[in-house]
Design a protein around this motif. Structure first.
Motif, PDB file in Angstrom:
ATOM      1  N   PRO A 218       0.815  -1.207   0.000  1.00  7.98           N
ATOM      2  CA  PRO A 218       0.000   0.000   0.000  1.00  7.98           C
ATOM      3  C   PRO A 218       0.854   1.264   0.000  1.00  7.98           C
ATOM      4  O   PRO A 218       0.713   2.095  -0.874  1.00  7.98           O
TER       5      PRO A 218
ATOM      6  N   VAL B 158      -3.874   4.150   1.277  1.00  2.00           N
ATOM      7  CA  VAL B 158      -3.789   2.856   1.953  1.00  2.00           C
ATOM      8  C   VAL B 158      -3.397   1.723   1.012  1.00  2.00           C
ATOM      9  O   VAL B 158      -2.676   0.817   1.380  1.00  2.00           O
TER      10      VAL B 158
ATOM     11  N   ILE C  60      -7.372   3.219  -2.615  1.00  2.22           N
ATOM     12  CA  ILE C  60      -8.022   3.431  -1.314  1.00  2.22           C
ATOM     13  C   ILE C  60      -7.360   4.608  -0.601  1.00  2.22           C
ATOM     14  O   ILE C  60      -6.143   4.644  -0.443  1.00  2.22           O
TER      15      ILE C  60
ATOM     16  N   ARG D 161      -7.736   7.033   2.932  1.00  2.00           N
ATOM     17  CA  ARG D 161      -8.393   7.200   4.226  1.00  2.00           C
ATOM     18  C   ARG D 161      -8.360   8.666   4.619  1.00  2.00           C
ATOM     19  O   ARG D 161      -7.348   9.343   4.447  1.00  2.00           O
TER      20      ARG D 161
ATOM     21  N   TRP E  83     -13.333   6.249   4.527  1.00  3.80           N
ATOM     22  CA  TRP E  83     -12.507   5.501   3.571  1.00  3.80           C
ATOM     23  C   TRP E  83     -13.100   5.754   2.195  1.00  3.80           C
ATOM     24  O   TRP E  83     -14.317   5.690   2.020  1.00  3.80           O
TER      25      TRP E  83
ATOM     26  N   TRP F 202     -12.787   4.760  -1.944  1.00  3.64           N
ATOM     27  CA  TRP F 202     -12.218   3.947  -3.010  1.00  3.64           C
ATOM     28  C   TRP F 202     -12.394   4.746  -4.307  1.00  3.64           C
ATOM     29  O   TRP F 202     -13.525   4.986  -4.732  1.00  3.64           O
TER      30      TRP F 202
ATOM     31  N   ALA G 195     -16.838   4.563   2.872  1.00  8.43           N
ATOM     32  CA  ALA G 195     -17.281   3.937   4.114  1.00  8.43           C
ATOM     33  C   ALA G 195     -16.965   4.867   5.269  1.00  8.43           C
ATOM     34  O   ALA G 195     -15.937   5.533   5.284  1.00  8.43           O
TER      35      ALA G 195
ATOM     36  N   ILE H 167     -16.224   4.879   9.114  1.00 14.01           N
ATOM     37  CA  ILE H 167     -15.727   3.854  10.034  1.00 14.01           C
ATOM     38  C   ILE H 167     -15.269   4.489  11.343  1.00 14.01           C
ATOM     39  O   ILE H 167     -14.634   5.536  11.345  1.00 14.01           O
TER      40      ILE H 167
ATOM     41  N   ARG I 225     -13.180   4.722  14.957  1.00 12.41           N
ATOM     42  CA  ARG I 225     -11.755   4.527  15.227  1.00 12.41           C
ATOM     43  C   ARG I 225     -11.459   3.087  15.630  1.00 12.41           C
ATOM     44  O   ARG I 225     -10.339   2.627  15.523  1.00 12.41           O
TER      45      ARG I 225
END
Lengths: 335, 198
Positions: A33, A147, A159, A161, A173, A175, A187, A189, A191
């Motif tokens: 990544p 990522v 990807i 973040r 996140w 994509w 997404a 998300i 922690r």
């Protein structure tokens, strides 16, 4: 004899393959990544996204997944020959909820209220408007991290973040399509790594010309523009919010009635560019009520009564953050 | 005796050699040849060959059978309606807020999906916890008391409904306020001029 020789040979090959495979897989997961994408920083990817969202003619479908439900949307965007951006965002299930944008006018058509227009260059929908605005304003409160790569919607995806600098917010996140830079999936998300909401694109078409429906939009008559009060800075209340996570600023303040309950409230809205947090204060019949909250996807609705004042906090923030914001509200004359 | 006759059929179906007389006996006996049919049908079903062995008028024969059934009058359903209406109200209020209770399970599944796409070491350190859902509602007691104290239950429910209503109102107002916000970036000034000239 010969056959058994061959068998042994293949057996050896297989064993070798098995031995080599996992280590290369492990490498894939742990290293690349950062290594492979270091050449293009995460921020450039996000800027690419912003440019693409503003300039490309695209037709997409996506599904918002939260609370065990999936909401399908269709989303068109294009720029006409005069350089005006045209955009349509439509919810496909249940009562109609359509949003149109022509340049600086955004019109909302909802089943439960009269259609109205707002002077704005951003549609407010499931996709954070900051993505098509200016990602730079997030740099105070968030880090951008590249990522790795993945395959989404049949396309190679990058990807990215968006990580909060403090522990008081969720992270995003993204994509992104490696070719066009457009969104393929997002997404929200926590922690701790819990997924709260996600948006999965199910169709993406980038075309050189405008979609037909967008051509119609260019000529359509839009509802009257609502005059938004500009006195946000001047509005003064007898209370104030003393704590907010880093980077939040007041964007709105007014007195209004809540549609559903006809309750009149004093209202302030704060934003860090990505997340909007509303704070409501109103007198209450009860003198004290403990904190209660519910979650709708990532959005928390928190409510408590202290000293006969009802304080509510709503936004896509962790419940602890909402509680801290509610607790930080102080009243002049009382404290 | 009949038991052993059926056994003979079964053996035949399974291709066990039998004497010709037994074969003839099966063909002559209507009951046994029906059994022969049925055994083969069962075999077909097990092997997944049903479609070919189902008669074409299958649906028709069932509908005929239904037509010849005596009509049973449905019992009146009114009696339970008061209970249902209370339940219905709650469900209605619940849905817009977003079926909060079930969300946790799907979250778990979705996390798996994300994990696959993501550098493993990132997430392994932060194993999924249960998402907090509806947290200590002051007004709602445990279900046991709901069953035993009728008057309480009513007030509990109305407190609960009021609470859900409050949350829903706040949520929709929050979303509305986000929409009633003007975000203007510098690049679209040109559009503004163009639009106002219309």
């Amino acid at each position: 004899m010969k056959i058994s020789m061959i068998r042994v040979y293949y057996g050896l090959l297989l064993t070798l393959g098995v031995l080599i495979m996992p280590s290369s897989l492990a490498n894939d997961i742990n290293n690349p990544p950062v290594k492979t994408t270091e050449s293009i920083p995460a921020k450039n990817w996000l800027e690419h996204l912003t440019t693409s969202l503003k300039t490309l003619n695209f037709s997409t479908s996506f599904v918002v997944v939260k609370n065990n439900q999936a909401e399908p949307y269709r989303w068109y965007h294009g720029v006409n020959s005069k350089g005006i951006e045209l955009e349509i965002l439509a919810l496909l299930n249940g009562p109609r909820r359509d949003t149109l944008r022509r340049g600086n006018i955004v019109s909302y058509f909802e089943s439960n209220s009269q259609p109205y227009s707002v002077n704005s260059s951003q549609i407010s929908g499931p996709i954070p408007s900051v993505f098509s605005f200016d990602i730079g304003i997030l740099e105070n409160s968030y880090d951008f991290v590249s990522v790795g790569k993945s395959r989404i919607l049949g396309r190679p995806a990058q990807i990215i973040r968006i990580v909060s600098k403090d522990a008081n917010r969720y992270g995003y996140w993204l994509w992104l399509d490696q070719e066009s830079g457009l969104l393929l999936k997002t997404a929200l998300i926590t922690r701790e790594g819990n997924l709260l909401e996600q948006i999965q694109f199910t169709y993406l078409d980038i075309a050189p010309t405008l979609a037909t429906s967008l051509k119609h939009l260019a000529e359509a008559e839009l509802p009257k523009v609502v005059n938004l009060s500009t006195q946000t800075e001047k509005t003064q209340f007898s209370w104030q919010v003393n704590w907010l996570p880093l980077g939040f600023e007041r964007v709105k303040a007014d007195r209004h009635r809540i549609n559903l309950t006809q309750q009149s409230v004093e209202f302030m809205q704060f934003s860090d560019g990505l997340v909007d947090v509303s704070v409501y204060v109103s007198p209450s019949k009860s003198s004290k009520r403990g904190v209660e909250f519910v979650k709708d996807g990532a959005t928390v609705v928190l409510n408590q009564v202290v000293n006969s004042k009802e304080i509510s906090v709503v936004g896509k923030i962790p419940a602890n953050t909402a509680k801290a914001i509610a607790d930080s509200v102080s009243f002049r004359g009382i404290r | 005796m009949s038991e052993s006759k059926f056994e003979t059929v079964s053996l035949l179906v399974d291709n066990y050699q039998q004497s010709d007389e037994k074969f003839d006996a099966i063909i002559d006996d209507e009951q046994l040849s029906d059994t022969w049919d049925r055994y083969h049908l069962i075999g077909d079903v097990i092997r997944g060959d049903v479609s070919s062995s189902l008669p074409v008028d299958f649906a028709e024969s069932i509908s005929q059978a239904i037509a010849t059934e005596p009509t049973i009058l449905a019992p009146a359903t009114k009696e339970i309606s008061p209970k249902q209406s209370i339940k219905g109200k709650i469900v209605q209020l619940f849905k817009p807020v977003g079926q909060l209770a079930i969300a946790a399970s799907v979250t778990g599944v979705l996390i798996l999906g994300v994990q696959q796409n993501v550098a493993q070491n990132e997430i392994n350190s932060v194993m999924p916890n249960q998402v907090i859902q509806t947290i200590p509602f002051a007004g709602v007691a445990d279900p046991v008391s709901l069953n035993f104290q009728q008057p309480d239950r009513k007030t509990q429910k109305s407190i609960y409904i009021e609470q859900q209503r409050r949350f829903q109102a706040l949520l929709s107002d929050h979303q509305r306020q986000i929409k009633l916000k003007s975000i203007n970036d510098k690049t679209s000034v040109k559009d503004k001029v163009e639009d106002s000239s219309k």
